[in-house]
Scaffold this active site. Structure first.
Site, short mmCIF file in Angstrom:
data_model
loop_
_atom_site.label_atom_id
_atom_site.label_comp_id
_atom_site.label_asym_id
_atom_site.label_seq_id
_atom_site.Cartn_x
_atom_site.Cartn_y
_atom_site.Cartn_z
CB SER A 76 -8.52 0.79 5.60
OG SER A 76 -9.23 1.99 5.56
CB SER B 192 -8.26 3.58 2.69
OG SER B 192 -7.40 2.97 3.64
CE LYS C 274 -3.99 1.96 2.48
NZ LYS C 274 -4.91 1.81 3.63
#
Lengths: 486, 99
Positions: A178, A154, A79
């Protein structure tokens, strides 16, 4: 099986037996990314140069035999809020568009020590603020199962990359759901560790008392493998728990006969999509066949968790994001009139709408006259939420819930209504407030072919138990083996 | 929170100044409406009596995490300056502060 859909555990065997080289799997996945990323937009940065070089190093280690670790030669996606030295990191924000970290996050050091291969950095909601990856400062990620739908967020880029066969597994971060919610939306496994189990050093801070890094993988065993690599005390993170993690792999396959699972009645109430409810009901039957005892429990403060979360997380965020001032790194406005105007304009130009909204909400909640009424009140409610879980775990071994109230929604469906977007975290964000571990596992599909996930929540540092329960369920089902037609 | 005041554009401007955000008029308008709606939702916390409840700022019972005071290398100056929007003479450069 296609190479692009291979699990870490299967790949480990092929690499160790020299049936495949790290270069071959890396090139296969890079080719897949070149072919499909324009449709899904899972990656913000593809490590075209780093990946082959790291695969070469891994190949030498595997050749020597004794130098190989569990992740040697395994290609992963990371990420884009986790620092990798020398690789651009944006947090999907214009304010960090050209930022290149001068150091590695602790989790990256641990993966590097094992000889992993970096495939690239994945898209996300800007600074991890969002539940759909539509808040990316660049472009949204699309759900590989239906590109009209969001992948969740997210960590939507990480989950979509795993689902779309563009990496063996990925790291995400979870502040209010997330990791778990995008895992559910994309039909993959996502684990949010206990607060303090995984070092946050080098993870860009969003809400420091809630953030955790965790794995997003194709199956439960892979989650255990990746968690084993990143868990453990780190002196560079003062909120890291001084604990030796247990062996997450040795208990996989153990019977769960006689185990007690709690069903929080507040999680199966109004607002739950009927197809999600039906998948959960079917999952219950699987668990019952395995000898699990079910018991209804109550988490009476569930209804207050979103309100508490949307005070605590923005308050911490507004403080953490004060560092983006255009002085030492990040975007600076061109030709500022003076220093103060430089702060105003650099931040105004660099941050997107949701980030500004949360900075404003957090600053308001912390401002003079409102601190007690908002921030302190939310922290007290946080205590009540944590106590609810503590009490439930005196009666049951873990909780079974849906991961999200609905399957993946359409792009654009909730962007105009921030509060509606916040409410999609209803089953996940109280887990962060309580600091507990939870895992999302695929448990079905809707009539329209969208994945559904179940969530197992455990007591603090109960990851080994959660993984054992999730693995037992996964062995009885084949949801996790299905792949989207991209 | 018992008597939450109605949020005005002036409140939003005040908070934006604290947060060092120069919002556009359009942003001020939409944020006033959005924040008011979010704060109205958050009002529900007032249904709970928390007078006797201690706050949780942090779930781990850690305090005063100390370590040995060992000398270790830090970032080299030129590395620390690599991401600077403007640097000069081994320093971060900013607009003039004193007129």
């Amino acid at each position: 099986m296609k190479l692009q859909n291979i699990t870490i555990s299967r790949l480990q065997k092929l690499l160790l037996n020299r049936k495949i080289s790290p270069q071959e799997i890396t090139q296969a996945l890079l080719a897949r990314i070149r072919e499909k990323n324009s449709r899904v937009n899972a990656y913000l940065t593809v490590a075209e140069d780093e990946a082959p070089a790291q695969a070469g190093v891994a190949d030498k280690r595997l050749g020597k035999g004794d130098g190989a670790c569990p992740l040697t030669g395994i290609p992963l996606a990371i990420k884009d809020n986790i620092c990798i030295k020398g690789v651009r990191m944006t947090c999907a924000s214009k304010i960090l568009e050209h930022y290149v970290p001068p150091y590695n996050a602790t989790v990256i050091e641990r993966l590097s020590d094992q000889g992993y291969v970096l495939l690239g950095k994945t898209n996300m909601d800007e600074f991890a603020m969002g539940s759909s990856t539509e808040n990316s400062g660049f472009a949204p990620t699309r759900n590989p199962w239906d590109t009209r739908c969001v992948p969740g967020g997210s960590s939507g880029g990480s989950a979509a990359a795993v689902a779309a066969g563009m990496c063996a597994a990925a790291l995400g971060s979870d502040t209010g759901g997330s990791i778990r919610q995008p895992a559910a939306f994309c039909g993959v496994v996502g684990l949010k560790p206990t607060y303090g189990l995984v070092s946050r050093y080098g993870l860009v801070a969003f809400a420091s008392s809630l953030d955790q890094i965790g794995p997003i993988t194709r199956d439960v065993r892979d989650a255990a493998i990746l968690l084993s690599a990143i868990a453990g005390h780190d002196p560079r993170d003062s909120t890291s728990a001084p604990k030796q993690p247990p062996d997450y792999l040795s208990k996989l396959g153990q019977s769960i006969n006689g185990l007690r699972l709690g069903l929080p009645k507040e999680y199966f109430a109004e607002g739950l999509d009927p197809e999600v409810a039906a998948s959960l009901e079917a999952a219950r039957e699987v668990f019952s066949r395995l000898g699990v005892q079910f018991q209804e429990v109550s988490l009476p403060h569930t209804d207050y968790s979103i309100a508490a979360y949307y005070l605590i997380a923005p308050a911490e965020a507004s403080s953490n994001l004060a560092r983006y001032d255009g002085v030492r790194y990040g975007h600076r406005t061109s030709k500022p009139k003076n220093l103060l105007q430089m702060y105003y304009d650099s931040r105004e130009e660099g941050f997107g709408a949701e980030v500004k909204r949360r900075i404003m909400l957090g600053t308001y909640a912390l401002s003079a006259g409102y601190y007690d009424a908002y921030y302190l009140k939310a922290q007290k409610v946080r205590t009540l939420i944590k106590r609810d879980f503590d009490l439930a775990f005196t009666e049951v071994d873990a909780l079974l819930t849906p991961t999200a109230p609905s399957p993946a929604f359409r792009l654009g469906e909730k962007v105009t209504d921030p509060l509606q977007m916040y409410l999609s975290d209803i089953y996940t964000n109280s887990v962060n407030l309580a600091g507990l571990p939870a895992i999302s596992v695929p448990c079905g599909f809707t009539a329209n072919g969208l994945p559904v996930g179940l969530q197992l929540i455990g007591p603090a540092f109960g990851e080994d138990r959660l993984l054992t329960i999730a693995y037992a369920y996964e062995r009885e089902t084949d949801w996790h083996t299905r792949r989207p037609n991209l | 929170m018992e008597q939450t005041p109605k949020l005005t554009v002036a409140d939003v401007e005040y908070v934006a100044n604290l947060a060092r955000l120069s919002l556009t008029d359009e942003e001020k308008q939409s944020l006033t409406e959005e924040l008011a709606r979010i704060l109205a939702y958050i009002e529900k916390l007032n249904q709970l009596d928390t007078a006797e409840i201690p706050p949780t700022s942090h779930v781990l019972s850690l305090s005063n995490v100390l370590r040995e005071d060992k000398v270790a290398p830090s970032l080299r100056r030129e590395v620390a300056l690599e991401n600077a929007p403007q640097a000069e003479a081994e320093l971060f450069k900013v607009p003039k502060i004193i007129e």
